[in-house]
Design an enzyme around this catalytic site. Structure first.
Site, PDB file in Angstrom:
ATOM      1  N   ASP A  44      30.587  67.876 -10.946  1.00 47.54           N
ATOM      2  CA  ASP A  44      30.451  67.090 -12.175  1.00 47.54           C
ATOM      3  C   ASP A  44      29.236  66.177 -12.094  1.00 47.54           C
ATOM      4  O   ASP A  44      29.197  65.259 -11.280  1.00 47.54           O
ATOM      5  CB  ASP A  44      31.715  66.232 -12.375  1.00 47.54           C
ATOM      6  CG  ASP A  44      31.664  65.427 -13.668  1.00 47.54           C
ATOM      7  OD1 ASP A  44      32.185  65.928 -14.680  1.00 47.54           O
ATOM      8  OD2 ASP A  44      31.093  64.309 -13.665  1.00 47.54           O
ATOM      9  N   TYR A  49      22.887  60.522 -14.880  1.00 50.03           N
ATOM     10  CA  TYR A  49      22.953  60.249 -13.427  1.00 50.03           C
ATOM     11  C   TYR A  49      21.593  60.532 -12.768  1.00 50.03           C
ATOM     12  O   TYR A  49      21.362  60.156 -11.634  1.00 50.03           O
ATOM     13  CB  TYR A  49      24.025  61.096 -12.724  1.00 50.03           C
ATOM     14  CG  TYR A  49      25.438  60.943 -13.235  1.00 50.03           C
ATOM     15  CD1 TYR A  49      25.811  59.912 -14.084  1.00 50.03           C
ATOM     16  CD2 TYR A  49      26.429  61.859 -12.858  1.00 50.03           C
ATOM     17  CE1 TYR A  49      27.104  59.800 -14.559  1.00 50.03           C
ATOM     18  CE2 TYR A  49      27.731  61.744 -13.329  1.00 50.03           C
ATOM     19  CZ  TYR A  49      28.054  60.718 -14.186  1.00 50.03           C
ATOM     20  OH  TYR A  49      29.346  60.618 -14.650  1.00 50.03           O
ATOM     21  N   LYS A  74      26.610  66.383 -18.784  1.00 52.79           N
ATOM     22  CA  LYS A  74      26.955  65.609 -19.990  1.00 52.79           C
ATOM     23  C   LYS A  74      25.714  65.176 -20.765  1.00 52.79           C
ATOM     24  O   LYS A  74      24.665  64.915 -20.172  1.00 52.79           O
ATOM     25  CB  LYS A  74      27.760  64.355 -19.593  1.00 52.79           C
ATOM     26  CG  LYS A  74      28.869  64.626 -18.599  1.00 52.79           C
ATOM     27  CD  LYS A  74      29.705  63.395 -18.292  1.00 52.79           C
ATOM     28  CE  LYS A  74      30.588  63.619 -17.082  1.00 52.79           C
ATOM     29  NZ  LYS A  74      29.924  63.404 -15.788  1.00 52.79           N
ATOM     30  N   HIS A 107      28.978  62.576 -23.477  1.00 58.48           N
ATOM     31  CA  HIS A 107      29.304  61.591 -22.444  1.00 58.48           C
ATOM     32  C   HIS A 107      30.028  60.364 -23.008  1.00 58.48           C
ATOM     33  O   HIS A 107      30.948  59.829 -22.392  1.00 58.48           O
ATOM     34  CB  HIS A 107      28.010  61.162 -21.741  1.00 58.48           C
ATOM     35  CG  HIS A 107      28.207  60.609 -20.371  1.00 58.48           C
ATOM     36  ND1 HIS A 107      27.286  60.775 -19.358  1.00 58.48           N
ATOM     37  CD2 HIS A 107      29.207  59.892 -19.820  1.00 58.48           C
ATOM     38  CE1 HIS A 107      27.734  60.187 -18.266  1.00 58.48           C
ATOM     39  NE2 HIS A 107      28.885  59.633 -18.522  1.00 58.48           N
TER      40      HIS A 107
HETATM   41  P1  NAP Z   1      35.545  57.238  -7.466  1.00 57.22           P
HETATM   42  O1  NAP Z   1      35.472  58.690  -7.140  1.00 57.22           O
HETATM   43  O2  NAP Z   1      36.785  56.664  -8.006  1.00 57.22           O
HETATM   44  O3  NAP Z   1      35.197  56.368  -6.195  1.00 57.22           O
HETATM   45  C1  NAP Z   1      34.083  56.591  -5.402  1.00 57.22           C
HETATM   46  C2  NAP Z   1      34.112  55.533  -4.286  1.00 57.22           C
HETATM   47  O4  NAP Z   1      35.185  55.819  -3.370  1.00 57.22           O
HETATM   48  C3  NAP Z   1      32.841  55.522  -3.501  1.00 57.22           C
HETATM   49  O5  NAP Z   1      32.562  54.184  -3.168  1.00 57.22           O
HETATM   50  C4  NAP Z   1      33.195  56.317  -2.235  1.00 57.22           C
HETATM   51  O6  NAP Z   1      32.434  55.873  -1.143  1.00 57.22           O
HETATM   52  C5  NAP Z   1      34.650  55.949  -2.049  1.00 57.22           C
HETATM   53  N1  NAP Z   1      35.430  57.016  -1.385  1.00 57.22           N
HETATM   54  C6  NAP Z   1      35.410  58.340  -1.644  1.00 57.22           C
HETATM   55  N2  NAP Z   1      36.296  58.999  -0.876  1.00 57.22           N
HETATM   56  C7  NAP Z   1      36.884  58.075  -0.098  1.00 57.22           C
HETATM   57  C8  NAP Z   1      37.879  58.133   0.913  1.00 57.22           C
HETATM   58  N3  NAP Z   1      38.447  59.297   1.243  1.00 57.22           N
HETATM   59  N4  NAP Z   1      38.252  56.971   1.523  1.00 57.22           N
HETATM   60  C9  NAP Z   1      37.674  55.796   1.167  1.00 57.22           C
HETATM   61  N5  NAP Z   1      36.733  55.671   0.229  1.00 57.22           N
HETATM   62  C10 NAP Z   1      36.344  56.794  -0.406  1.00 57.22           C
HETATM   63  O7  NAP Z   1      34.356  56.830  -8.486  1.00 57.22           O
HETATM   64  P2  NAP Z   1      33.317  57.586  -9.387  1.00 57.22           P
HETATM   65  O8  NAP Z   1      32.270  58.221  -8.563  1.00 57.22           O
HETATM   66  O9  NAP Z   1      32.869  56.624 -10.415  1.00 57.22           O
HETATM   67  O10 NAP Z   1      34.181  58.719 -10.134  1.00 57.22           O
HETATM   68  C11 NAP Z   1      34.186  60.069  -9.745  1.00 57.22           C
HETATM   69  C12 NAP Z   1      33.310  60.918 -10.644  1.00 57.22           C
HETATM   70  O11 NAP Z   1      33.711  60.811 -12.007  1.00 57.22           O
HETATM   71  C13 NAP Z   1      31.841  60.464 -10.693  1.00 57.22           C
HETATM   72  O12 NAP Z   1      31.129  60.783  -9.531  1.00 57.22           O
HETATM   73  C14 NAP Z   1      31.373  61.165 -11.936  1.00 57.22           C
HETATM   74  O13 NAP Z   1      31.128  62.533 -11.695  1.00 57.22           O
HETATM   75  C15 NAP Z   1      32.568  60.971 -12.847  1.00 57.22           C
HETATM   76  N6  NAP Z   1      32.439  59.760 -13.711  1.00 57.22           N
HETATM   77  C16 NAP Z   1      32.326  59.952 -15.055  1.00 57.22           C
HETATM   78  C17 NAP Z   1      32.230  58.864 -15.900  1.00 57.22           C
HETATM   79  C18 NAP Z   1      32.129  59.100 -17.370  1.00 57.22           C
HETATM   80  O14 NAP Z   1      31.798  58.173 -18.117  1.00 57.22           O
HETATM   81  N7  NAP Z   1      32.396  60.297 -17.836  1.00 57.22           N
HETATM   82  C19 NAP Z   1      32.230  57.560 -15.388  1.00 57.22           C
HETATM   83  C20 NAP Z   1      32.330  57.385 -14.017  1.00 57.22           C
HETATM   84  C21 NAP Z   1      32.456  58.492 -13.197  1.00 57.22           C
HETATM   85  P3  NAP Z   1      31.380  56.817  -0.333  1.00 57.22           P
HETATM   86  O15 NAP Z   1      30.598  57.603  -1.339  1.00 57.22           O
HETATM   87  O16 NAP Z   1      30.567  55.811   0.413  1.00 57.22           O
HETATM   88  O17 NAP Z   1      32.228  57.667   0.572  1.00 57.22           O
END
Ligand code: NAP
Length: 283
Positions: A44, A49, A74, A107
């Site tokens: 994704d 990004y 997106k 998005h």
């Molecule tokens: P998330 O996946 O909820 O959290 C990522 C955080 O968790 C990072 O700081 C990562 O650190 C840490 N992490 C990952 N695995 C871990 C584990 N096993 N143990 C401890 N910490 C861990 O946040 P997100 O990246 O915002 O959301 C996921 C995806 O959703 C995004 O990458 C994106 O593709 C999508 N997204 C979409 C929107 C939208 O508006 N549509 C908004 C936000 C996100 P490290 O990387 O340092 O390991």
């Protein structure tokens, strides 16, 4: 890989890999490559990004056949509208080095989303996109799109995690044949999620980590999850959730963590709408 079936019969992996806030190109390429090597088949990304090129390089380098991978990107707010959306789609496709997309999402529900949707319907009919959907659409916005167009969005990607569980919105989406997809499955680390007492005790009981419980809880609800990590050991850990089964009692305990409010991005806050709409892509 366990999948969900979208409203047009396309199969989408229930667990994938997200690349938001992986700004360094090499880190992004390496992370996506590691994810694909570990067995992830859903990636994704998003134009905003600014890492679609790195994602494209990782896909090429992985050698995984194109038809085995499900790629989402997106359309950003500045490209909303019929002509702009068509142009933005071609730019994303080129950056990703692909000749079709699996899923293209609007998005944010701001700007000329109806013009964008007409463009996306055409691209879908031409076979350039396997499924089209939206992100961050509250139910009224979703209904506005449904009633004014022919194609019902296949997916709505919204903030969904243990503190923002989206129970009623998920039911609304199910009732209208829209697949819910979680962004921020770890609440981006907010609210001290990894030390949450309820989650820690459930994780200990199953000899798993809090991250694995948070993801398993989502997929057990039928919600697609796309965790992000730049660490290989976490990428592996986050994928290792298919041998975990949460009990009804575990699910009920996690249900008590719901605040019923957005923790990361409130979509009906005018200030957020203004700030997001000012965010532009650099060429
Ligand atoms: P998330 O996946 O909820 O959290 C990522 C955080 O968790 C990072 O700081 C990562 O650190 C840490 N992490 C990952 N695995 C871990 C584990 N096993 N143990 C401890 N910490 C861990 O946040 P997100 O990246 O915002 O959301 C996921 C995806 O959703 C995004 O990458 C994106 O593709 C999508 N997204 C979409 C929107 C939208 O508006 N549509 C908004 C936000 C996100 P490290 O990387 O340092 O390991």
């Amino acid at each position: 890989m366990q999948t969900v079936t979208l409203n047009n019969s396309v199969e989408m992996p229930i667990l994938g890999f997200g690349v938001y806030q992986i700004d360094d190109e090499d880190v992004c390429e390496e992370s996506v490559y590691n994810a694909l090597m570990e067995g992830y088949r859903l990636i994704d990304t998003a134009a905003v990004y600014e890492n679609e090129e790195a994602v494209g390089r990782a896909i090429k380098r992985s050698g995984v056949p194109r038809e085995e991978i499900f790629i989402t990107t997106k359309l950003w707010i500045q490209d909303a509208g019929y002509e702009s959306a068509k142009k933005a789609f071609e730019t994303s496709l080129k950056k990703l080095q692909l000749d079709y997309l699996d899923l293209y999402l609007i998005h944010m529900p701001f700007g000329d989303v109806h013009g964008s949707w007409r463009a996306m319907e055409e691209l879908y009919r031409e076979g350039k996109i396997k499924a089209i959907g939206v992100s961050n659409f509250l139910n009224d916005r979703l209904m506005d799109l449904i009633v004014h167009h022919e194609i019902v969005p296949a997916v709505n990607q919204v903030e969904t995690h243990v503190f923002t569980q989206q129970v009623e919105n998920a039911q609304f989406m199910e009732d209208h044949d829209v697949q819910i997809e979680s962004w921020g499955p770890f609440a981006e680390g907010e609210n001290n999620i990894f030390n949450n007492e309820v989650l820690v005790s459930i994780a200990e009981k199953h000899h798993k980590s809090v991250a694995q419980v948070a993801l398993r809880w989502l997929i057990q609800r039928g919600i697609v999850a796309i965790p992000k990590s730049v660490h290989k050991e976490r990428i592996i850990e986050n994928f290792n959730i298919f041998n975990l089964e949460l009990s009804e009692e575990d699910m009920q305990r996690i249900a008590t963590l719901d605040t019923k409010e957005s923790l990361i991005l409130s979509l009906n806050d005018p200030e957020n709408v203004e700030n997001l709409s000012k965010m532009t892509l650099h060429d």
